[in-house]
Design an enzyme around this catalytic site. Structure first.
Site, mmCIF file in Angstrom:
data_model
loop_
_atom_site.group_PDB
_atom_site.id
_atom_site.type_symbol
_atom_site.label_atom_id
_atom_site.label_comp_id
_atom_site.label_asym_id
_atom_site.label_seq_id
_atom_site.Cartn_x
_atom_site.Cartn_y
_atom_site.Cartn_z
ATOM 1 N N TRP A 113 1.103 -1.444 -0.090
ATOM 2 C CA TRP A 113 -0.159 -0.208 0.152
ATOM 3 C C TRP A 113 0.778 1.388 0.056
ATOM 4 O O TRP A 113 0.315 1.973 -0.880
ATOM 5 C CB TRP A 113 -1.644 0.285 1.253
ATOM 6 C CG TRP A 113 -1.445 0.967 1.333
ATOM 7 C CD1 TRP A 113 -1.164 2.136 1.721
ATOM 8 C CD2 TRP A 113 -2.669 1.678 0.096
ATOM 9 N NE1 TRP A 113 -2.796 3.449 2.138
ATOM 10 C CE2 TRP A 113 -3.260 2.760 0.715
ATOM 11 C CE3 TRP A 113 -3.878 0.205 -0.696
ATOM 12 C CZ2 TRP A 113 -4.716 3.633 -0.828
ATOM 13 C CZ3 TRP A 113 -4.783 0.862 -1.214
ATOM 14 C CH2 TRP A 113 -4.694 2.610 -1.241
ATOM 15 N N ASP A 125 -2.125 -5.180 -0.305
ATOM 16 C CA ASP A 125 -3.436 -4.880 0.019
ATOM 17 C C ASP A 125 -4.756 -4.137 -0.767
ATOM 18 O O ASP A 125 -4.689 -5.467 -1.160
ATOM 19 C CB ASP A 125 -2.332 -3.227 0.765
ATOM 20 C CG ASP A 125 -3.352 -2.501 1.868
ATOM 21 O OD1 ASP A 125 -4.468 -1.885 1.644
ATOM 22 O OD2 ASP A 125 -3.106 -2.221 3.588
ATOM 23 N N ASP A 126 -5.434 -3.739 -0.131
ATOM 24 C CA ASP A 126 -6.061 -2.707 -1.608
ATOM 25 C C ASP A 126 -6.843 -2.736 -2.767
ATOM 26 O O ASP A 126 -5.644 -3.204 -3.103
ATOM 27 C CB ASP A 126 -7.216 -1.387 -0.827
ATOM 28 C CG ASP A 126 -8.497 -1.357 -0.843
ATOM 29 O OD1 ASP A 126 -9.504 -2.369 -1.753
ATOM 30 O OD2 ASP A 126 -9.081 -0.098 -0.091
ATOM 31 N N CYS A 131 -11.279 0.226 1.778
ATOM 32 C CA CYS A 131 -11.750 2.147 1.776
ATOM 33 C C CYS A 131 -11.796 2.466 -0.019
ATOM 34 O O CYS A 131 -11.884 3.882 -0.077
ATOM 35 C CB CYS A 131 -10.539 2.190 2.300
ATOM 36 S SG CYS A 131 -10.578 1.794 3.993
ATOM 37 N N LYS A 145 -5.461 -8.604 6.369
ATOM 38 C CA LYS A 145 -5.214 -7.113 7.733
ATOM 39 C C LYS A 145 -6.713 -7.514 7.036
ATOM 40 O O LYS A 145 -7.531 -6.910 6.298
ATOM 41 C CB LYS A 145 -4.333 -6.706 6.755
ATOM 42 C CG LYS A 145 -4.818 -4.579 6.556
ATOM 43 C CD LYS A 145 -3.983 -3.579 5.854
ATOM 44 C CE LYS A 145 -3.926 -2.480 6.459
ATOM 45 N NZ LYS A 145 -2.772 -1.941 5.538
ATOM 46 N N ASP A 185 -9.757 -4.213 7.034
ATOM 47 C CA ASP A 185 -10.680 -2.759 7.374
ATOM 48 C C ASP A 185 -11.439 -2.349 7.282
ATOM 49 O O ASP A 185 -12.263 -2.952 8.318
ATOM 50 C CB ASP A 185 -9.795 -1.895 6.133
ATOM 51 C CG ASP A 185 -8.860 -0.781 6.102
ATOM 52 O OD1 ASP A 185 -9.171 -0.229 6.988
ATOM 53 O OD2 ASP A 185 -8.191 -0.545 5.164
ATOM 54 N N TRP A 236 -8.050 1.708 13.273
ATOM 55 C CA TRP A 236 -7.566 2.754 12.899
ATOM 56 C C TRP A 236 -7.045 3.691 14.488
ATOM 57 O O TRP A 236 -6.939 4.558 14.661
ATOM 58 C CB TRP A 236 -8.178 3.882 12.248
ATOM 59 C CG TRP A 236 -7.996 3.628 10.432
ATOM 60 C CD1 TRP A 236 -7.449 2.764 10.141
ATOM 61 C CD2 TRP A 236 -9.499 3.396 9.938
ATOM 62 N NE1 TRP A 236 -8.009 2.555 8.775
ATOM 63 C CE2 TRP A 236 -9.360 3.414 9.407
ATOM 64 C CE3 TRP A 236 -10.683 4.046 10.685
ATOM 65 C CZ2 TRP A 236 -10.032 2.853 8.503
ATOM 66 C CZ3 TRP A 236 -11.764 4.266 9.775
ATOM 67 C CH2 TRP A 236 -11.915 3.572 8.398
ATOM 68 N N ARG A 286 -4.269 -2.149 14.892
ATOM 69 C CA ARG A 286 -3.675 -0.105 14.167
ATOM 70 C C ARG A 286 -4.088 0.455 15.579
ATOM 71 O O ARG A 286 -5.179 0.183 16.015
ATOM 72 C CB ARG A 286 -4.201 -0.189 12.841
ATOM 73 C CG ARG A 286 -3.518 -0.799 11.563
ATOM 74 C CD ARG A 286 -2.275 0.117 11.357
ATOM 75 N NE ARG A 286 -2.889 1.350 11.281
ATOM 76 C CZ ARG A 286 -3.327 1.971 9.867
ATOM 77 N NH1 ARG A 286 -3.298 1.153 8.918
ATOM 78 N NH2 ARG A 286 -3.455 2.990 9.762
ATOM 79 N N ASP A 325 -3.305 6.588 9.116
ATOM 80 C CA ASP A 325 -2.290 6.067 8.213
ATOM 81 C C ASP A 325 -1.599 6.372 8.091
ATOM 82 O O ASP A 325 -1.286 7.842 8.943
ATOM 83 C CB ASP A 325 -3.194 6.003 6.964
ATOM 84 C CG ASP A 325 -4.522 5.036 6.401
ATOM 85 O OD1 ASP A 325 -4.082 4.440 7.323
ATOM 86 O OD2 ASP A 325 -4.344 5.050 5.332
HETATM 87 C C1 GLA Z 1 -7.353 2.511 4.800
HETATM 88 C C2 GLA Z 1 -5.707 2.054 5.183
HETATM 89 C C3 GLA Z 1 -4.828 1.779 4.937
HETATM 90 C C4 GLA Z 1 -4.148 1.172 3.717
HETATM 91 C C5 GLA Z 1 -5.972 1.554 2.840
HETATM 92 C C6 GLA Z 1 -6.118 1.049 1.567
HETATM 93 O O1 GLA Z 1 -7.043 3.546 5.045
HETATM 94 O O2 GLA Z 1 -5.898 2.185 7.026
HETATM 95 O O3 GLA Z 1 -3.723 1.045 5.712
HETATM 96 O O4 GLA Z 1 -5.127 -0.432 3.793
HETATM 97 O O5 GLA Z 1 -7.150 1.471 3.820
HETATM 98 O O6 GLA Z 1 -7.060 1.733 1.476
#
Ligand code: GLA
Length: 673
Positions: free
Chosen positions: A54, A89-90, A139, A165, A167, A205, A222, A226
């Site tokens: 990411w 990741d995403d 996200c 992971k 989210d 977060w 987390r 970010d």
């Molecule tokens: C959020 C997460 C990031 C990443 C993005 C992906 O912001 O906190 O770490 O995974 O989404 O869209």
């Protein structure tokens, strides 16, 4: 921390991103940790190490990237150093589920699917991670797992996924802790039900203080919003994550987010601090850079086995802050073999002398002293008990200290630095600085010689002796140096560097230790009243993006702000910052007052923005706005700065995190004689 625009765009409902630690109170009817099922999956006994795409690639993930990274893990020695998880990741999937309601990997990005990619990664002796979201969409807007937990967990298990992971975007949440527990437990239970060991990484977060409950559901959580690749972000995440030490334990870790090492927005000194503190905090070490382009300096950081050993220490105890004053922090971590890791961490913008002792960090008394390994120099020293260094701005000296009589054969630890009164010099002028070298060892340092160098074109000469045949334990060699700065030199801060070379009484070759200091080349403001935005500052640090002159802070690039506006009034002049921020001006004792109208810019009206504006004169607070919020408009602020050498304009986050803290010093002006 602001809400990234990307996320705003994809939020459809729900309370999202408080961005603040310690903000939400525990609501009624909330499940407690003991009510929740223990995760007990036997995974992440030490913090996970690996890669996630990411930070460096955003949505541009692909099978090729994951395979290339796996190959590189093997060829570069990263795998041998402990990096195991290659994490996607995403943005890995298509926008719709299949007829059976299953997630579909994007066939263009992943021609062999996640299964084929996982097989490849496994064939290299590595593990594969993936990303999903406890909401209706990720996200980036791909299908979320909310209410599809069992189906999706089964897909992950079928594909051979080893790490998830999870989210928190588009979460439809009522914002209660009970809802967070429900959503994150649902996926945890679904993973468990598959029978495949899958590390479970919660990514909410820090919104619902996950450190208080997530250890019973997943392996890591987390703790903040970010990370981004700048010093302000690193500093504020570190400050938020350090106090959470008590919650970390084997199998359950605080996660201050992935590494930015190598991405170019920070200096190598700052990246070494990043890697040092992440290891001290038992953070996951997930590389977030394009390894195919990594420089030697980046690889030297990521492959530092002495530092990795702190992160992976079997005792699994996160470091705690022993002392903190003016940005000089002593952070201590207890290790399984009885040693202590000690980080002398300088979060301030000037070099700082930071000192502690073996006793203070928890080691037993020792007449024969201690072995001190400098984990960035990769060298052993001996100390009679003092641990001290002059640490460069944003730097960390990382030591591993233990009781060891054999260390008497190692060279003495020395404490060397450049200080003195004249750390500001005007262009075309000269000043004296003082370098000191103190032997912290039990035995003498022999043939001690000090060298100081200044930037090209400057002159630097010693005014006294620069060497001594023997410096006894506890003694100091002091040398005054005169420095002349050529006329026309740009204002700013300049590093002074140097070395101290010496040898120990054992049969070791001479060692050479770095000597660091800093001089600010500065021009005092002219007589009369001047706008601060028309003057050069000495240093500036900012939570998001750069400090802006005559516009608000736009969070990212220079010049991306808007006209400064407070309570409907537009100001042509001023500084636009984002908490946490400090802007310093050299005033050379010649100024008397500072005035501004301060507040959260109207562009963030009625948002979560709240800050406090402070003015410091030579480190002493001389004005304080109190907490101002996005609803309160502009407030007049004046400060008496008579006689100060340096004036600092400081903005703190107001106590609720750094979300939307667009702070304006509107019309800020200074009066000097
Ligand atoms: C959020 C997460 C990031 C990443 C993005 C992906 O912001 O906190 O770490 O995974 O989404 O869209």
């Amino acid at each position: 921390m602001p809400i990234p625009r990307r996320i705003i765009a994809c939020v459809t409902a729900g309370t999202l991103w408080t961005g603040a630690l310690g903000l939400a109170a525990v609501g009624a009817g909330v499940a407690t940790a003991s009510q929740a099922a223990a995760v007990d999956n036997g995974l992440a006994i030490t913090p996970p190490m690996g890669f996630n795409d990411w930070n460096a690639f955003g949505c541009n993930v692909s099978e090729q990237l994951i395979k290339d990274t796996a190959d590189y893990f093997v060829s570069s020695g990263l795998k041998a150093a402990g990096y195991t998880y290659v994490n996607i990741d995403d943005c890995w999937m298509t926008h719709t589920r299949d007829a059976q309601g299953r997630l579909v990997p994007d066939p263009v990005k992943f021609p062999d699917g996640i299964k084929g990619t996982a097989d490849y990664v496994h064939s290299k002796g590595l593990k594969l991670g993936i990303y999903e979201d406890a909401g209706t969409a990720t996200c980036a807007g791909y299908p979320g797992s909310l209410d599809h937990e069992a189906t999706d967990a089964q897909s992950f298990a079928d594909w051979g996924v080893d790490y998830l992971k999870y989210d928190n975007c588009n979460n439809k949440s009522d914002g209660t802790r009970a809802d967070f527990l429900r959503r994150y437990t649902a996926m945890g239970d679904a993973l468990k039900a598959t029978g495949r060991p899958i590390v479970y990484s919660l990514c909410e977060w820090g919104q619902q203080q996950p450190w208080e409950w997530a250890g019973d559901i997943g392996n890591l959580w987390r703790t903040t919003g970010d990370i981004s690749d700048n010093w302000g972000s690193l500093k504020s995440i570190t400050d938020a994550n350090l106090p959470l030490a008590a919650y970390a334990k084997p199998g359950a870790w605080n996660d201050p987010d992935m590494l930015e090492v190598g991405n170019g927005g920070m200096t190598d000194t700052e990246y070494r601090t990043h890697f040092s503190l992440w290891s001290m905090m038992n953070a996951p070490l997930l590389i977030g850079t394009d390894l195919r382009k990594a420089t030697q300096a980046t690889m030297d950081i990521l492959l530092n086995k002495d530092v990795i050993a702190l992160d992976q220490d079997p005792l699994g105890k996160q470091a705690t802050v022993l002392s903190s004053a003016g940005g000089a922090q002593v952070v201590v971590k207890q290790l399984a073999n009885g040693d202590r890791a000690v980080a002398l961490y300088n979060e301030s913008d000037q070099p700082q002398h930071i000192a502690t002792t073996a006793e203070a960090v928890g080691l037993p008394a020792s007449g024969a002293g201690y072995r001190v390994r400098d984990l960035w120099q990769h060298r052993d020293y001996q100390s009679a008990g003092s641990l001290a260094a002059t640490v460069p701005a944003h730097g960390t000296v990382l030591l591993r200290v233990g009781k060891d009589v054999h260390a008497l054969l190692d060279p003495a630890l020395v404490d060397a630095g450049v200080g003195g009164t004249a750390l500001h010099i005007q262009p075309g002028k000269g000043a004296d600085v003082t370098a000191t070298v103190t032997d912290l060892g039990t035995l003498p340092a022999l043939n001690v010689a000090v060298k100081l160098t200044a930037p090209n074109g400057w002159s630097v000469r010693p005014k006294g002796r620069t060497s001594v045949v023997a410096l006894a334990g506890g003694n100091t060699l002091t040398t005054t140096w005169h420095i002349d700065v050529p006329a026309g030199t740009d204002t700013g801060t300049y590093a002074l560097s140097g070395t101290v070379s010496y040898s120990g009484v054992g049969a070791h070759a001479a060692v050479s230790s770095p000597l660091s200091g800093q001089v600010a080349v500065a021009v005092p403001p002219p007589a009369g009243t001047s706008y601060l935005s028309d003057l050069p500052w000495e240093s500036a640090s900012n939570g998001w993006g750069p400090v802006e002159r005559d516009t608000s802070n736009g969070e990212t690039a220079a010049g991306d702000g808007h006209p400064i506006t407070l309570g409907g009034t537009v100001y042509a002049k001023g500084l636009g910052v984002h908490a946490p921020s400090t802007v310093a001006y050299y005033t050379a004792g010649g100024c008397t007052s500072l005035s501004a109208t301060v507040g959260i810019d109207d562009e963030k009206k009625n948002s979560k923005g709240s800050v406090e504006f402070l003015v410091l004169a030579d480190g002493k607070q001389v004005a304080d706005s109190g907490v101002v919020t996005s609803t309160t408009g502009g407030h007049p602020l004046t400060a008496d700065i008579t006689g100060a050498q340096v004036v600092q304009l400081v903005v703190t986050d107001g106590g609720d995190g750094n979300d939307s803290d667009h702070a304006d010093w509107a019309g800020a002006a200074i009066t000097c004689s």
